[in-house]
Design a protein around this motif. Structure first.
Motif, PDB file in Angstrom:
ATOM      1  N   ARG A  13      -2.038  -2.541  12.374  1.00 23.98           N
ATOM      2  CA  ARG A  13      -2.016  -1.202  12.971  1.00 23.98           C
ATOM      3  C   ARG A  13      -3.377  -0.550  12.692  1.00 23.98           C
ATOM      4  O   ARG A  13      -4.279  -1.211  12.183  1.00 23.98           O
ATOM      5  N   GLY A  14      -3.464   0.741  13.019  1.00 18.46           N
ATOM      6  CA  GLY A  14      -4.670   1.492  12.680  1.00 18.46           C
ATOM      7  C   GLY A  14      -5.919   0.845  13.258  1.00 18.46           C
ATOM      8  O   GLY A  14      -5.976   0.514  14.429  1.00 18.46           O
ATOM      9  N   HIS A  35       0.286   4.127   1.008  1.00 19.55           N
ATOM     10  CA  HIS A  35       0.145   5.062   2.123  1.00 19.55           C
ATOM     11  C   HIS A  35       1.045   4.692   3.299  1.00 19.55           C
ATOM     12  O   HIS A  35       1.557   5.564   3.988  1.00 19.55           O
ATOM     13  N   CYS A  79       0.843  -1.193   0.000  1.00 14.35           N
ATOM     14  CA  CYS A  79       0.000   0.000   0.000  1.00 14.35           C
ATOM     15  C   CYS A  79       0.878   1.243   0.000  1.00 14.35           C
ATOM     16  O   CYS A  79       1.862   1.334   0.716  1.00 14.35           O
ATOM     17  N   VAL A 132      -2.493   1.359  -4.788  1.00 18.01           N
ATOM     18  CA  VAL A 132      -3.789   1.206  -4.120  1.00 18.01           C
ATOM     19  C   VAL A 132      -4.523   0.130  -4.920  1.00 18.01           C
ATOM     20  O   VAL A 132      -4.277  -0.025  -6.122  1.00 18.01           O
ATOM     21  N   GLN A 133      -5.366  -0.596  -4.223  1.00 19.53           N
ATOM     22  CA  GLN A 133      -6.001  -1.758  -4.853  1.00 19.53           C
ATOM     23  C   GLN A 133      -6.842  -1.365  -6.072  1.00 19.53           C
ATOM     24  O   GLN A 133      -6.884  -2.079  -7.069  1.00 19.53           O
ATOM     25  N   GLU A 134      -7.498  -0.208  -5.979  1.00 16.76           N
ATOM     26  CA  GLU A 134      -8.349   0.237  -7.087  1.00 16.76           C
ATOM     27  C   GLU A 134      -7.535   0.461  -8.361  1.00 16.76           C
ATOM     28  O   GLU A 134      -7.915   0.048  -9.453  1.00 16.76           O
ATOM     29  N   HIS A 168      -5.465  -5.974   3.797  1.00 18.74           N
ATOM     30  CA  HIS A 168      -4.458  -4.911   3.915  1.00 18.74           C
ATOM     31  C   HIS A 168      -3.835  -4.954   5.305  1.00 18.74           C
ATOM     32  O   HIS A 168      -4.530  -4.775   6.307  1.00 18.74           O
ATOM     33  N   MET A 203      -4.492  -2.275   7.774  1.00 18.22           N
ATOM     34  CA  MET A 203      -5.760  -2.304   8.520  1.00 18.22           C
ATOM     35  C   MET A 203      -5.775  -3.438   9.546  1.00 18.22           C
ATOM     36  O   MET A 203      -6.711  -3.576  10.306  1.00 18.22           O
TER      37      MET A 203
HETATM   38  N1  LIG Z   1      -8.820   3.266  -1.210  1.00 18.81           N
HETATM   39  C1  LIG Z   1      -7.744   2.663  -0.716  1.00 18.81           C
HETATM   40  N2  LIG Z   1      -7.291   3.021   0.496  1.00 18.81           N
HETATM   41  C2  LIG Z   1      -6.221   2.362   0.979  1.00 18.81           C
HETATM   42  C3  LIG Z   1      -5.549   1.349   0.302  1.00 18.81           C
HETATM   43  N3  LIG Z   1      -4.522   0.912   1.084  1.00 18.81           N
HETATM   44  C4  LIG Z   1      -4.580   1.655   2.209  1.00 18.81           C
HETATM   45  N4  LIG Z   1      -5.588   2.537   2.164  1.00 18.81           N
HETATM   46  C5  LIG Z   1      -6.093   3.552   3.103  1.00 18.81           C
HETATM   47  O1  LIG Z   1      -5.390   4.771   2.970  1.00 18.81           O
HETATM   48  C6  LIG Z   1      -5.868   5.610   4.011  1.00 18.81           C
HETATM   49  C7  LIG Z   1      -4.843   6.652   4.409  1.00 18.81           C
HETATM   50  O2  LIG Z   1      -5.520   7.457   5.330  1.00 18.81           O
HETATM   51  P1  LIG Z   1      -4.858   8.475   6.366  1.00 18.81           P
HETATM   52  O3  LIG Z   1      -5.929   8.969   7.299  1.00 18.81           O
HETATM   53  O4  LIG Z   1      -4.075   9.495   5.620  1.00 18.81           O
HETATM   54  O5  LIG Z   1      -3.789   7.549   7.099  1.00 18.81           O
HETATM   55  P2  LIG Z   1      -3.832   6.973   8.599  1.00 18.81           P
HETATM   56  O6  LIG Z   1      -3.966   8.073   9.588  1.00 18.81           O
HETATM   57  O7  LIG Z   1      -2.620   6.102   8.756  1.00 18.81           O
HETATM   58  O8  LIG Z   1      -5.180   6.121   8.561  1.00 18.81           O
HETATM   59  P3  LIG Z   1      -5.639   4.849   9.386  1.00 18.81           P
HETATM   60  O9  LIG Z   1      -5.197   3.641   8.611  1.00 18.81           O
HETATM   61  O10 LIG Z   1      -7.150   4.961   9.421  1.00 18.81           O
HETATM   62  O11 LIG Z   1      -5.013   4.879  10.743  1.00 18.81           O
HETATM   63  C8  LIG Z   1      -6.314   4.656   5.108  1.00 18.81           C
HETATM   64  O12 LIG Z   1      -7.719   4.806   5.250  1.00 18.81           O
HETATM   65  C9  LIG Z   1      -5.952   3.255   4.563  1.00 18.81           C
HETATM   66  O13 LIG Z   1      -6.872   2.250   4.997  1.00 18.81           O
HETATM   67  C10 LIG Z   1      -6.057   0.997  -0.985  1.00 18.81           C
HETATM   68  O14 LIG Z   1      -5.535   0.112  -1.676  1.00 18.81           O
HETATM   69  N5  LIG Z   1      -7.138   1.666  -1.440  1.00 18.81           N
END
Ligand SMILES: Nc1nc2c(ncn2[C@@H]2O[C@H](COP(=O)(O)OP(=O)(O)OP(=O)(O)O)[C@@H](O)[C@H]2O)c(=O)[nH]1
Ligand SMILES: [Zn+2]
Length: 203
Positions: free
Chosen positions: A167-168, A94, A92, A132-134, A161, A164
């Motif tokens: 962590r988080g 992010h 991912c 990202v998966q999409e 993921h 998810m």
């Molecule tokens: N749409 C999408 N979202 C993804 C993918 N991989 C990770 N994410 C999301 O990217 C987002 C980044 O959000 P942020 O709020 O900036 O990051 P964060 O504070 O670490 O978010 P949390 O994971 O909710 O703790 C998160 O909601 C992840 O779940 C993906 O493949 N597709």
């Protein structure tokens, strides 16, 4: 004569300069995380991680369109071809944590078919990047559409993921499904046939 390697045959040949630079950065990261990078178990870790990360992103060095175009054959077959349960390992963009699962890919040829192994090869070529998966789902679909100009393409990815899970929000069992369709798969009947084929197990 030495046979020239195809791009995907070169993926474990790492550039020495990039490996050294990455390893240096990982030394700092490990140190910043509070570890002793000189202790025996960690001595070679920066270099190992440098190579592992290059492997996990080796898709940048691949040309998926070229992979498909390298094995296309003229064939008058107009039925749905489905390659399902293709393992996917991606990262991912992010959190730089893995997401992994399965891809199911189908197309209906329009004069050309492609070597079957090339479908998982392009799944890997796009998955082994920061993703990202999409977007991964769309890129696989677009590449097949562009190379083969088939009557339709369908791609479904089901993945978990780690960002998810570890962590988080820490939801251990959630699975994300994404899909992307062109042409004939935009029709209900064809799409349903595809969904039914990927839902049925052989055993
Ligand atoms: N749409 C999408 N979202 C993804 C993918 N991989 C990770 N994410 C999301 O990217 C987002 C980044 O959000 P942020 O709020 O900036 O990051 P964060 O504070 O670490 O978010 P949390 O994971 O909710 O703790 C998160 O909601 C992840 O779940 C993906 O493949 N597709
Ligand atoms: Zn993430």
């Amino acid at each position: 004569m030495i046979k020239e390697l195809k791009s995907y045959e070169k993926i474990e040949q790492y550039d020495a300069e990039i490996t050294a630079s990455l390893a240096d950065n990982y030394k700092t990261i490990i140190d910043n995380l509070g570890e002793d990078v000189t202790r025996e178990g960690l001595e070679k870790t920066p270099e190992r991680v440098a190579k592992a990360m290059q492997y996990l992103t080796h898709g940048y060095g691949l040309d998926p369109l070229e992979i498909l175009q390298s094995a296309m054959f003229t064939e008058d077959h107009k039925q749905m071809i489905v390659v399902k349960d293709i393992e996917v390992y991606s990262m991912c963009e992010h959190h730089m944590l893995p997401f992994f699962g399965k891809a199911h890919v189908a197309y209906i040829p329009n004069g050309k078919i492609v070597g079957l192994s090339k479908i998982p090869r392009i799944v890997d070529a796009f998955a082994r990047r920061m993703q990202v998966q999409e977007r991964l789902t769309d890129q696989i679909k677009d590449c097949i559409q562009e190379a083969l100009n088939p009557l339709g393409v369908a791609v479904v990815i089901e993945a978990q993921h780690m960002c998810m899970q570890m962590r988080g929000i820490q939801k251990q069992n959630s699975v994300t499904t994404t899909s992307s369709f062109t042409g004939a798969f935009e029709k209900d009947k064809t799409r349903k046939e595809f969904i039914s084929l990927i839902s049925n197990k052989f055993s």
